[in-house]
Each structure stands twice: as structure tokens, then as C-alpha cells.
Design a protein around this motif. Structure first.
Motif, PDB file in Angstrom:
ATOM      1  N   LYS A  34       5.465  17.894   1.034  1.00 59.46           N
ATOM      2  CA  LYS A  34       5.505  17.941  -0.426  1.00 59.46           C
ATOM      3  C   LYS A  34       4.117  17.948  -1.073  1.00 59.46           C
ATOM      4  O   LYS A  34       3.988  18.187  -2.267  1.00 59.46           O
ATOM      5  N   GLY A  35       3.055  17.716  -0.317  1.00 67.00           N
ATOM      6  CA  GLY A  35       1.706  17.751  -0.871  1.00 67.00           C
ATOM      7  C   GLY A  35       1.321  16.464  -1.592  1.00 67.00           C
ATOM      8  O   GLY A  35       2.143  15.563  -1.792  1.00 67.00           O
ATOM      9  N   ILE A  36       0.052  16.389  -1.988  1.00 64.48           N
ATOM     10  CA  ILE A  36      -0.499  15.199  -2.655  1.00 64.48           C
ATOM     11  C   ILE A  36      -0.893  15.576  -4.076  1.00 64.48           C
ATOM     12  O   ILE A  36      -1.569  16.587  -4.299  1.00 64.48           O
ATOM     13  N   ALA A  37      -0.489  14.771  -5.059  1.00 70.04           N
ATOM     14  CA  ALA A  37      -0.809  15.040  -6.460  1.00 70.04           C
ATOM     15  C   ALA A  37      -2.321  15.020  -6.669  1.00 70.04           C
ATOM     16  O   ALA A  37      -3.031  14.211  -6.051  1.00 70.04           O
ATOM     17  N   PRO A  38      -2.851  15.905  -7.544  1.00 68.78           N
ATOM     18  CA  PRO A  38      -4.308  15.957  -7.768  1.00 68.78           C
ATOM     19  C   PRO A  38      -4.907  14.616  -8.187  1.00 68.78           C
ATOM     20  O   PRO A  38      -6.012  14.273  -7.772  1.00 68.78           O
ATOM     21  N   GLU A  39      -4.163  13.847  -8.997  1.00 67.44           N
ATOM     22  CA  GLU A  39      -4.727  12.571  -9.463  1.00 67.44           C
ATOM     23  C   GLU A  39      -4.808  11.528  -8.361  1.00 67.44           C
ATOM     24  O   GLU A  39      -5.484  10.502  -8.512  1.00 67.44           O
ATOM     25  N   HIS A  40      -4.134  11.772  -7.226  1.00 68.64           N
ATOM     26  CA  HIS A  40      -4.160  10.818  -6.120  1.00 68.64           C
ATOM     27  C   HIS A  40      -5.143  11.208  -5.022  1.00 68.64           C
ATOM     28  O   HIS A  40      -5.461  10.370  -4.166  1.00 68.64           O
ATOM     29  N   GLN A  41      -5.614  12.446  -5.061  1.00 67.84           N
ATOM     30  CA  GLN A  41      -6.423  12.938  -3.945  1.00 67.84           C
ATOM     31  C   GLN A  41      -7.747  12.205  -3.796  1.00 67.84           C
ATOM     32  O   GLN A  41      -8.276  12.093  -2.687  1.00 67.84           O
ATOM     33  N   SER A  42      -8.302  11.713  -4.921  1.00 67.57           N
ATOM     34  CA  SER A  42      -9.586  10.993  -4.836  1.00 67.57           C
ATOM     35  C   SER A  42      -9.408   9.547  -4.384  1.00 67.57           C
ATOM     36  O   SER A  42     -10.392   8.837  -4.169  1.00 67.57           O
ATOM     37  N   LYS A  43      -8.157   9.080  -4.247  1.00 62.22           N
ATOM     38  CA  LYS A  43      -7.918   7.677  -3.929  1.00 62.22           C
ATOM     39  C   LYS A  43      -7.297   7.456  -2.548  1.00 62.22           C
ATOM     40  O   LYS A  43      -7.137   6.303  -2.133  1.00 62.22           O
ATOM     41  N   ILE A  44      -6.926   8.543  -1.867  1.00 60.75           N
ATOM     42  CA  ILE A  44      -6.116   8.359  -0.664  1.00 60.75           C
ATOM     43  C   ILE A  44      -6.848   7.625   0.450  1.00 60.75           C
ATOM     44  O   ILE A  44      -6.217   7.037   1.332  1.00 60.75           O
ATOM     45  N   PHE A  45      -8.193   7.660   0.435  1.00 57.66           N
ATOM     46  CA  PHE A  45      -8.948   6.960   1.475  1.00 57.66           C
ATOM     47  C   PHE A  45      -9.288   5.531   1.071  1.00 57.66           C
ATOM     48  O   PHE A  45      -9.945   4.820   1.838  1.00 57.66           O
ATOM     49  N   ASP A  46      -8.866   5.111  -0.176  1.00 58.45           N
ATOM     50  CA  ASP A  46      -9.132   3.745  -0.609  1.00 58.45           C
ATOM     51  C   ASP A  46      -8.209   2.779   0.128  1.00 58.45           C
ATOM     52  O   ASP A  46      -7.036   3.102   0.372  1.00 58.45           O
ATOM     53  N   PRO A  47      -8.730   1.597   0.483  1.00 59.52           N
ATOM     54  CA  PRO A  47      -7.871   0.609   1.160  1.00 59.52           C
ATOM     55  C   PRO A  47      -6.676   0.224   0.284  1.00 59.52           C
ATOM     56  O   PRO A  47      -6.812   0.088  -0.938  1.00 59.52           O
ATOM     57  N   PHE A  48      -5.509   0.120   0.891  1.00 56.56           N
ATOM     58  CA  PHE A  48      -4.272  -0.346   0.268  1.00 56.56           C
ATOM     59  C   PHE A  48      -3.655   0.670  -0.691  1.00 56.56           C
ATOM     60  O   PHE A  48      -2.647   0.381  -1.323  1.00 56.56           O
ATOM     61  N   PHE A  49      -4.276   1.859  -0.851  1.00 56.56           N
ATOM     62  CA  PHE A  49      -3.659   2.856  -1.729  1.00 56.56           C
ATOM     63  C   PHE A  49      -2.564   3.589  -0.962  1.00 56.56           C
ATOM     64  O   PHE A  49      -2.796   4.101   0.133  1.00 56.56           O
ATOM     65  N   THR A  50      -1.380   3.614  -1.550  1.00 61.51           N
ATOM     66  CA  THR A  50      -0.264   4.328  -0.925  1.00 61.51           C
ATOM     67  C   THR A  50       0.687   4.803  -1.998  1.00 61.51           C
ATOM     68  O   THR A  50       0.810   4.168  -3.064  1.00 61.51           O
TER      69      THR A  50
END
Length: 610
Positions: free
Chosen positions: A542-558
């Protein structure tokens, strides 16, 4: 009887000299009494009174009296009341004979009990330029020599001169009072000015003792007209320079803040009160932070509109605040790193525990799988021998003469379907052997993935082997949702930490499987570019929303529901790749899928010796 002609001139001359002498000596408090005394003597009278009109009032005050009780002096008479009040009100002289208590012309005439009743009396209004300033009366107690109408008329001529003298004395008296009042006011003014100068000096001393700059500037040109001595310490320039160069205090404002300060001053006329923080360039060329509280003062009498303000040097506060903020940021960064390391450590410990458990399980499984493989091999040999024996028996059937036994053998062969059994049993043995071999391979991959017996050492490793073993481990997560497509290129061995890379592959493969809702494809690609090797893991999820792409490597972000993800998989993967001095890149579009590309230096990370 009045004065004879020979004495009239002398009397008039004495009256003038008397008045002038008293006026020159400024004895205004007794001048009226002496004038009245002279008049009473000149008219051969026994008693007399002088009453003057009060300014802007219809009352009269008795200012002098001869033969009257002392308490009469200063008493007030209303116009129309008594003889004097009637004369002033009507503006006519009167000749009175005897007691006039019953005279209807006089309303409530007042006469003291101790005052004798005159045999005759003359009363004139003191009139000057159609203006009545008072009244004069003389009284005679001589019953034989009373006054006549001729005396009233002749006395009227003298009264005109008397009126001038009295008015002059009154004016002088008023002038003297004004002089005394002016003198007193001047003394008070001098005292006030002295107190004001002392207060001003105390105020200036107080303001000059402050560490803050107190200032006032005009509202139109911003030119200063007051500045305390603190300006030299804060700005670095002598106070006189600001008055000699009216624009200096604006010129030393940091160019980056100058327009802001000007706008603030312009808006101050509407806001009345403003507070602003800005920088100046000190005389030592260093930047300083100032905070100013300002107030707009509109026009008031002779004081033009101006701005008043207090300026405080907050450089030390700003520096301390900046340092504290920097320290807080460093502490927060360190805390974040510690938290991240703690979570990674927990994850690593978890993975280590899982790996250790998996290694133990693999070891335990490896033994029975070993003898199962061995037994299956032996069993096949036994079956082969048994089948060979059966073949011999089948050959012997042709020579057997026991028809009953042959019928029994034939019936049993049909019952067990011997022909099918001979082929199927070999197929079963082959499948069993293949299954046992596959289990052995899975166990070996599990051992390899868990890095059983290996340390955290950099090794030259085939990345394809790591991908294959990881695929076997996560097969149960993938096989029902996605088809695996492999597009492997030619990869040399890469110097890396293989078990950590296997963890990265596992995280990305599991995420790819979770991103596919029904069925899809996971594609593995590999290749090299310059001195780097790369691995791509793509999915059709389903892909990753643009607003989430900058946060996916942050700890605890899911983005997973609560309880279905820790938000640490990609964070741990990112740090592992960074540890290898590589990159992990993301390309994703909603509804089309996601691709992660891992780029690694073939020769491994450059580790500096400390």
C-alpha cells in the motif's frame, strides 16, 4: 459749621499731604482712619464713619470710624440697609436732623446702644466717574450748631476731592496687597524652585546611579533630550555624543534589528506601551543584547510629544540562556541517544535471546533430524533388499505346484496392490528424505542467522547467502501473501557484520509482507556500483504516506495499530547500515508500493583507531 474760606485751602493741602505722606510710607492700614479724622475736624463734627464698597459685591465695609465702638470697624453693611446703605443705593447725599430711628426710608437702621444720637448728620456717597466706591458720614452732637442744606451742598464739593484721595489710597492699598501677595508668591516660587531643583538633582543622581539607561526622545525626529549616565556603560559612548549626534543611538543598533526598532517606535503612538529586544554594536565592536520598555507621552502644554524608555543590558542573560538552551539540547540529544541505544540494546538482547534460543532449538532438532536422515537411508536400503526378495519370490511362483498357496499369494498381492506399493514406497522414501533434508537446511539457516558460535567480528560474506537464509527464516510470514522474485546480480563478497545485516533483511522482508494486504510480489535485487554493493527489497503493498516518509527511521514511530509494532525495526536497521558507513534509501508511492535500497561499501567501514 464748615471751615471758613481762609482755612479751606490749608485743610485741603493738609489732606493731600496727609494722604501722600501715609502712602509714601506704605501705612495703608491706618490711612483711612487718619483721613477720616482730618475730615471730621474740617467739618467741625464730633463723630464720623467711612465705608467702602467691596469688589464685585453689593455690600460695604466700614474701614474707619471716629467716635464709634472698636467692633464697628470692619463690620459689613448691605446696600439699602441703614443710612449709609440708603445713600449708596440711591446715590444721593442726606442731611439728617435728630433721631431717625422711625424714618421709613431706612430699613433696619443699626445703632449701638453706647453710641450717642447726633443732633444732625451729613452723609455723602463717594462717587467717581458714575461709580460709587463708598459713603462718608459726619455727625454733630451740638444741638445749637447743627448742619444745614448749605453745608450739605458745600461739603459735596469737598467730598469730590475726598473721593479722589480715598480712591487713590484704596488703589494704593490694593496695589500694596498685590505687591505683598506677589512678594509672598515670589518667595513661595523661589522656595518651590529650590525644592524643585533639589528634587531634580536627587532624581538625576538617582537615575545616574542606575545600571539601566533612562531616556527620552522626540516623537517626530527621535532626537534625545534626556539620557542618564548609564548610557556610557551600556552603549560605550559619552552621553554628550548622543546630544551632539542625534542619530547616534539609532546608528549603533545592529542593522539586522534597526528597522524593527523604528517600526516599534512608529507603532508606539497607537499602542502607547511597547517592549522590544534587540542588539546594538558596542563601541568595542561587540554585539550586545538590550531590552527596552517604552511609553508614548502626547503633547502637554509646552512639552512636545515624546517617547520615554528604560533600556536594560541583557547580554549576560542572553548568553546564559543560549548556553543553557544549548546544554539542554545537548542533554536532550544525549538522552534521546541513550533511549535509542537502550531500546536497541533491548532489541539486540531480544534478538540475541531469540538467536540463542533458536540456536539451541536448531541444535536439539539437528540430532533427531540426523538420525532420521540416517534411518531413512538405511530404510531405503532395506526396502530395496525386500523388493529384490519379492522379485525373486515372484519368479519362483512359476514353478510352484501348490495351487492353494498360489491362490492365497495372488489374493494377497491383489489386496495390497503390490505393483503400486513397490513404486509408491520408493516415492514416499524419497519425499521423506527430501523433507528431512529441507528441515536440516532450515536448521542450518537458523543456526547461521543466529550466528551460533560467532562474535561481532567483521567478515567477508556473500550477501546472497544471507538473503537466502533470511528468506527461509521468514518464509512463514511471506508464503501466504507474496511471491518472491529474485533478480540477483554478480556480487563479490562484502566485508560486514553478517548477522546484523541478516537482521536488516529480516526487518525489511517482514515489513514488505505486512504492507501487502492480500496478495502481491516481493522482489529482491542486487548489484554493484563503483566500489559499493547494493540490495533492493521492493513490494507491491500500500506504500508509505509522504508525511510519514521523513519519520520512518525515528525510534518508536509506527503506523501499525497499537500492540502490533514497536517502531524499532527500521530504526535499528538504519543504525546498523550507518554502522557499516552505508546508506538506506526509501522510494514509496501510495497504492503502488515501497522500495528500500541498502548501499554498502564492499571493503567495509573505515574504523579509526582511537
Amino acid at each position: 459749621m464748615l471751615l471758613n474760606e481762609a482755612r479751606q485751602l490749608n485743610w485741603i493741602h493738609d489732606l493731600y499731604r496727609l494722604a501722600q505722606s501715609d502712602l509714601r510710607q506704605d501705612k495703608t492700614d491706618v490711612v483711612f482712619e487718619r483721613i477720616l479724622q482730618h475730615i471730621v475736624q474740617g467739618f467741625n463734627a464730633d463723630t464720623g464713619s467711612l465705608a467702602l464698597c467691596q469688589e464685585d459685591d453689593d455690600r460695604l465695609t466700614i474701614v474707619a470710624g471716629i467716635g464709634l465702638p472698636a467692633e464697628c470697624i470692619g463690620s459689613v453693611i448691605t446696600q439699602g440697609s441703614g443710612i449709609i446703605g440708603w445713600v449708596v443705593k440711591n446715590g444721593k447725599p442726606l442731611l439728617l436732623q435728630g433721631d431717625v430711628a422711625d424714618d421709613p426710608r431706612f430699613v433696619s437702621p443699626t445703632r449701638r446702644m453706647q453710641t450717642p444720637v447726633p443732633s444732625s448728620a451729613l452723609c455723602w456717597p463717594l462717587q467717581l466717574d458714575n461709580r460709587i466706591i463708598g459713603a462718608l458720614s459726619v455727625n454733630s452732637l451740638d444741638e445749637q450748631g447743627g448742619y444745614t442744606e448749605e453745608d450739605l451742598e458745600f461739603g459735596g464739593v469737598l467730598v469730590n476731592l475726598i473721593t479722589l484721595v480715598i480712591d487713590n489710597a484704596r488703589l494704593h492699598h490694593e496695589k500694596q496687597q498685590r505687591i505683598e501677595q506677589t512678594t509672598k508668591m515670589n518667595q513661595q516660587l523661589q522656595t518651590t524652585r529650590h525644592h524643585l531643583e533639589q528634587s531634580k538633582k536627587r532624581l538625576n543622581d538617582t537615575l545616574d546611579s542606575l545600571d539601566s539607561v533612562v531616556w527620552s526622545v522626540t516623537a517626530d525626529t527621535f532626537a534625545p533630550f534626556y539620557l542618564n549616565q548609564a548610557a556610557k556603560d551600556v552603549y560605550g559612548y559619552p552621553v554628550a555624543d548622543f546630544f551632539n549626534q542625534p542619530g547616534l543611538w539609532l546608528d549603533i543598533i545592529d542593522p539586522a534589528d534597526r528597522e524593527k526598532v523604528k517600526n516599534c517606535l512608529e507603532q508606539l503612538k497607537n499602542t502607547i506601551v511597547q517592549k522590544i529586544t534587540y542588539r546594538i554594536i558596542h563601541v568595542d565592536k561587540k554585539s550586545r543584547w538590550l531590552q527596552t520598555h517604552m511609553r508614548y507621552i502626547p503633547n502637554a502644554q509646552d512639552i512636545p510629544a515624546h517617547f520615554d524608555g528604560i533600556t536594560v543590558d541583557i547580554t549576560q542573560y542572553k548568553n546564559a540562556t543560549g548556553l543553557l538552551k544549548k546544554q539542554n539540547e545537548e542533554i536532550q540529544t544525549t538522552l534521546n541517544k541513550l533511549q535509542e541505544m537502550q531500546q536497541q540494546l533491548l532489541q539486540s538482547e531480544k534478538m540475541a535471546s531469540v538467536g540463542q534460543l533458536a540456536a539451541g532449538v536448531a541444535h536439539e532438532i539437528n540430532n533427531p533430524i540426523g538420525y532420521i536422515n540416517s534411518n531413512l537411508t538405511s530404510l531405503k536400503n532395506y526396502i530395496d533388499n525386500l523388493l529384490a526378495l519379492v522379485a525373486i519370490y515372484e519368479t519362483a511362483e512359476a514353478t510352484c505346484t501348490n495351487t492353494g498357496q498360489l491362490a492365497h499369494i495372488k489374493a494377497f498381492k491383489q489386496k495390497i496392490d503390490l505393483d503400486y506399493l513397490k513404486t509408491d514406497i520408493l516415492d514416499l522414501l524419497e519425499e521423506s528424505h527430501e523433507g528431512a533434508t529441507r528441515v536440516k537446511k532450515i536448521v542450518q539457516d537458523l543456526k547461521d542467522f543466529s550466528h551460533l558460535g560467532g562474535g561481532d567480528d567483521w567478515q567477508w560474506t556473500n550477501l546472497h547467502t544471507g538473503l537466502e537464509s533470511t528468506l527461509n527464516i521468514v518464509n512463514s510470514e511471506i508464503k501466504y501473501k507474496a511471491k518472491i522474485v529474485k533478480e540477483f546480480g554478480d556480487l563479490p563478497e562484502v566485508k560486514c557484520l553478517p548477522h546484523q545485516l541478516n537482521q536488516v533483511f529480516m526487518n525489511l522482508l517482514i515489513n514488505a509482507a505486512h504492507a501487502i494486504e492480500n496478495e502481491g510480489i516481493i522482489t529482491l535485487r542486487t548489484g554493484t556500483e563503483n566500489d559499493q554493493a547494493w540490495v533492493e527489497i521492493s513490494d507491491t503493498g500500500k506504500g508509505i504516506a509522504p508525511e510519514h516518509q521523513s519519520k520512518i527511521f525515528d525510534p518508536f514511530f509506527t503506523t501499525k495499530p497499537i500492540g502490533q509494532g514497536t517502531g524499532l525495526g527500521l530504526s535499528v536497521s538504519y543504525n546498523i547500515i550507518k554502522k557499516h558507513q552505508g546508506e538506506i534509501q526509501l522510494t514509496s508511492q501510495l497504492g503502488q508500493g515501497t522500495t528500500f535500497r541498502i548501499i554498502l561499501p564492499i571493503s567495509g567501514a573505515i574504523i579509526e583507531n582511537v
